[in-house]
Write a protein that holds these residues in place. Structure first.
Motif: not given
Lengths: 300, 114
Positions: A91, A207-209
């Motif tokens: 992220r 780690g995605e939004q």
């Protein structure tokens, strides 16, 4: 026989005040064998009433000098902690490079890859300067990555073997292999297509939004309630293949109601990757996510 | 079957602890898998028993506590019980619930032999 030590005495000397009876010194008694060194407290059980020391009270029933017995270790550690640490690193890396990463989750056959290809094509007109790359997760084959590459976008296939989901280390490594992607532009879009599975990928932060759940109208309107963890973890539900609605008995309103039961905050967009219906709304949602990344980058 | 991956994560945590704390056998392992954690406890136990042979977990008694689900009801402004995601608030019947408890998934403690 004496019930305290098992000696052959008649026990007649036992008194009611608990003082016990006297024994001749026994070279094999526990007291005589006790080493002079101090033992670890864990190897000794102390009788609270009498102050007696019981060696060999552990599971093995014996006391060995220098060796402690069963001891407790408190860990209080999240089982997914290692994955979550690497997801946080991903992220931070995405944020530092202005990458908006979205994690697409769904059952197999919901139309994720077709949707991504259509989205990449639509973005060529909508945001021509925006770099787009894809990480494709499947158990086997590179078919999906090849379909993405045919649109001109870079893609990395991640085969999980028997694994039922992508994890943060896989995504970190795949992202590192997208050489130079995102370096040339202040902002970019990374689509992560997870393994087709409505259960397991819900738990793994990559780690995605945001997670985007794709649900096709051929699957049944009760899926959000049958697989609640996935819809609870997603920011957006894309109702795909809506061009087929005239041929199906699928209650769109009920589907949305069920999704909001497990996640009151979930957004919903109805679209068809084939006819382009709903595509404008989907692109607008992506614009919002890109702006959020830009704001976070400016704040950092 | 993500429980197999989770069991692998548990084993790795335990093995790291074994190196640090210098023990060779685990007598008892206690985990916590909350009712809303998204884990099938039977599958997790099966996966742990399957990978245990030949490791520090061989022969270990495995306890898996299941803390009950809890949620904050935004309409009632109170904490309510929640058996599973998608359930209604037991007071108002609404669905504006935010899970607050029962989402734990962790290794609590170990009883070990040197």
């Amino acid at each position: 026989m004496c019930v305290v030590c098992g000696c052959a005495g008649d026990g007649g000397g036992v008194t009611m005040d608990g003082a016990g009876h006297a024994h001749a010194p026994n070279p094999y008694s526990p007291a005589a064998r006790r080493p002079a060194r101090t033992r670890a407290a864990s190897a000794v059980a102390v009788d609270a009433a009498t102050g007696d020391l019981h060696f060999g009270a552990g599971a093995a029933r014996v006391s060995v000098p220098g060796m402690s017995q069963t001891r407790a270790i408190r860990l209080e550690t999240d089982i997914l902690g290692e994955n979550d640490r690497i997801a946080a690193r991903n992220r931070a890396s995405f944020a530092a490079q202005g990458v908006t990463a979205l994690n697409f989750v769904s059952s197999p056959g919901s139309g994720k890859t077709t949707l991504l290809c259509a989205t990449i094509d639509a973005l060529k007109a909508h945001a021509p300067q925006l770099p787009v790359a894809v990480i494709e997760g499947d158990q086997q084959t590179a078919f999906d990555a090849e379909r993405i590459r045919a649109t001109g976008a870079p893609a990395i296939q991640v085969n999980t073997g028997k694994g039922c989901h992508l994890d943060a280390p896989m995504v970190g490594e795949a992202f590192a292999r997208l050489h130079g992607f995102a370096h040339a532009a202040p902002r970019s879009l990374l689509f992560i297509e997870n393994v087709g599975n409505l259960v397991c990928p819900a738990m793994w932060d990559l780690g995605e939004q945001a997670k985007v759940a794709v649900l096709s109208v051929t699957e049944g309107e009760d899926k959000p309630l049958k697989y609640p963890d996935m819809f609870a973890a997603s920011a957006l539900m894309l109702l795909n293949k809506v061009d087929l609605l005239p041929h199906l008995r699928f209650d769109v309103e009920r589907c949305i109601e069920l999704a909001r039961r497990v996640n009151p905050a979930i957004s919903v967009i109805r679209l068809s990757a084939v006819t382009g219906e709903g595509m404008a709304e989907w692109l607008a949602w992506l614009d919002g996510r890109l702006s959020a990344t830009a704001q976070r980058g400016a704040a950092a | 079957m993500h429980e197999a991956s989770l069991a692998g994560g548990v084993l790795r945590l335990v093995e790291q602890t074994a190196q640090r704390e210098r023990f060779s056998r685990v007598a008892r392992l206690r985990l916590e898998a909350g009712a809303l954690a998204g884990v099938e406890v039977r599958a997790l136990r099966f996966a742990l028993e399957a990978i245990a042979p030949g490791t520090v977990l061989e022969g270990a008694v495995i306890d898996i506590d299941q803390p009950p689900g809890q949620a904050w009801c935004m309409d009632c402004s109170m904490t309510v019980a929640m058996a599973q995601r998608g359930d209604a608030c037991p007071h108002c019947g609404g669905y504006r619930l935010q899970p607050t408890g029962g989402t734990e998934l962790r290794v609590v403690d170990l009883m070990v032999n040197d």
